[in-house]
Design an enzyme around this catalytic site. Sequence first.
Site, mmCIF file in Angstrom:
data_model
loop_
_atom_site.group_PDB
_atom_site.id
_atom_site.type_symbol
_atom_site.label_atom_id
_atom_site.label_comp_id
_atom_site.label_asym_id
_atom_site.label_seq_id
_atom_site.Cartn_x
_atom_site.Cartn_y
_atom_site.Cartn_z
ATOM 1 N N TYR A 180 0.846 -1.195 0.000
ATOM 2 C CA TYR A 180 0.000 0.000 0.000
ATOM 3 C C TYR A 180 0.887 1.254 0.000
ATOM 4 O O TYR A 180 2.061 1.190 0.388
ATOM 5 C CB TYR A 180 -0.894 -0.044 1.254
ATOM 6 C CG TYR A 180 -1.807 1.138 1.419
ATOM 7 C CD1 TYR A 180 -2.871 1.349 0.536
ATOM 8 C CD2 TYR A 180 -1.626 2.040 2.472
ATOM 9 C CE1 TYR A 180 -3.710 2.429 0.695
ATOM 10 C CE2 TYR A 180 -2.470 3.125 2.632
ATOM 11 C CZ TYR A 180 -3.510 3.332 1.739
ATOM 12 O OH TYR A 180 -4.324 4.403 1.895
ATOM 13 N N THR A 182 1.551 3.770 1.770
ATOM 14 C CA THR A 182 2.335 4.260 2.914
ATOM 15 C C THR A 182 3.314 3.229 3.467
ATOM 16 O O THR A 182 4.019 3.516 4.432
ATOM 17 C CB THR A 182 1.399 4.655 4.078
ATOM 18 O OG1 THR A 182 0.629 3.499 4.427
ATOM 19 C CG2 THR A 182 0.470 5.795 3.689
ATOM 20 N N LYS A 183 3.370 2.064 2.875
ATOM 21 C CA LYS A 183 4.196 1.012 3.456
ATOM 22 C C LYS A 183 5.659 1.127 3.008
ATOM 23 O O LYS A 183 5.968 1.911 2.117
ATOM 24 C CB LYS A 183 3.608 -0.362 3.108
ATOM 25 C CG LYS A 183 2.162 -0.524 3.607
ATOM 26 C CD LYS A 183 2.050 -0.591 5.129
ATOM 27 C CE LYS A 183 0.680 -0.244 5.695
ATOM 28 N NZ LYS A 183 -0.388 -1.180 5.428
ATOM 29 N N THR A 184 6.548 0.312 3.617
ATOM 30 C CA THR A 184 7.990 0.492 3.382
ATOM 31 C C THR A 184 8.419 0.122 1.962
ATOM 32 O O THR A 184 9.487 0.511 1.514
ATOM 33 C CB THR A 184 8.827 -0.345 4.375
ATOM 34 O OG1 THR A 184 8.405 -1.704 4.259
ATOM 35 C CG2 THR A 184 8.618 0.129 5.799
ATOM 36 N N LEU A 185 7.595 -0.666 1.270
ATOM 37 C CA LEU A 185 7.795 -0.914 -0.161
ATOM 38 C C LEU A 185 6.423 -0.718 -0.776
ATOM 39 O O LEU A 185 5.452 -1.314 -0.299
ATOM 40 C CB LEU A 185 8.296 -2.348 -0.401
ATOM 41 C CG LEU A 185 8.618 -2.787 -1.839
ATOM 42 C CD1 LEU A 185 9.506 -4.029 -1.829
ATOM 43 C CD2 LEU A 185 7.397 -3.035 -2.699
#
Length: 384
Positions: A180, A182-185
């Site tokens: 998603y 906002t996630k780290t990837l």
Amino acid sequence: MALQIPFHKAYTDSREVEALTDVIQSGWLTMGPKTFEFENEFAQKIGCSQAIAVSSCTAALHLALVAAGIGPGDEVIIPAMTFVATAEAVSYTGANVILCDVKKTDATIDPEAIERLISSKTRAIIPVHFGGTVCDMDSIMAIASRHNLTVIEDAAHALPSLCNGSMVGTIGDFTCFSFYATKTLTTGEGGMVTCKNEAAAERIRQLRLHGINKEAWNRYSKGGRWVYDVTETGFKYNMTDVQAALGLVQLAKLDEAADKRRRIAKSYDCAFLDNASLVPYTTEPSVESANHLYVLRLSDEASVNRDTMINHLTNAGIGTSVHYIPLYRFTSFKMRAYNFEDFPNCEWLYQRSLSLPIYPSMTEEETAHVSKSVLGCLQKGGEL
Ligand SMILES: *Cc1c(COP(=O)(O)O)cnc(C)c1O
């Protein structure tokens, strides 16, 4: 001009733009060669044998539950301190969501509380690696093996996180990642399931695309055949090559991005060290967090409450968030008559927590501005 620091900014540059241009020019946009390349690279990075790319982490959780044979009448234990998707995926299968309290120290599911909730209907546990901190997987795996339960990890925050040197994605029966925004990837939207069991992986591969047997995706390509079979009722949960093209670039930048997050977390830790107004987040030394979130917790001695702190930071141009509103507080859960008193640690955390900006492109100046604004608010009691 005053600094404006949003809660989140995606870590993208010309490399993503080039990859997107290439995939569009390739003429193949949905699931195909890029998706399979992304799965292979991801599996290599994690060190797992099976990685199946899907449309979201919610879809990943749903497919893992289906592959684990979870259905109506079953019970699945999840922490109350999580994003609602963890619970919704369980509900899709017809199973009952059993909410569990978390540990005060690190907001991950409490193994002792899990034991108290196990019944003859319990079939699975979904530990959530809150903020990137890995749950107590040794205890959880031991409980699961004693009671013959499936462990499906919600690793939406835990890429890349390690526990005793093992990457999250290699520990439980299934691990679900989120890509998603906002996630780290990120691939905008997207997800991945990793698992050890080859047959389960094969079933998930078919279920993600209408239950069609696996060669079907290339029935439009040269040499592809028109014949296919539908083995069972599946879902429309496939990833696209457009997403995978983004994912491949993001994966190549993962370690660099994780280093930058780690540096920001360290800088916050230093600034807030030994401050009586704050309760430090304590994690096991065996855990290496992905630092997806940096959660600040106000102590009872603090001169301000959480909402005042959020307002103060908003006025200083700093975006914040709250992770999470515990699930039993939502209307859709109230019907199930949960007692707040059953979740003392979730309530304690909810009342005093806020999440600060932490993303790879944050500069030292921006990080320092956030720390100074937090400390300023604590000193002045919220007045600007
Ligand atoms: C983001 C998130 C999800 C859902 O991920 P999607 O890819 O948006 O479906 C699930 N669980 C947790 C803990 C999350 O933060």
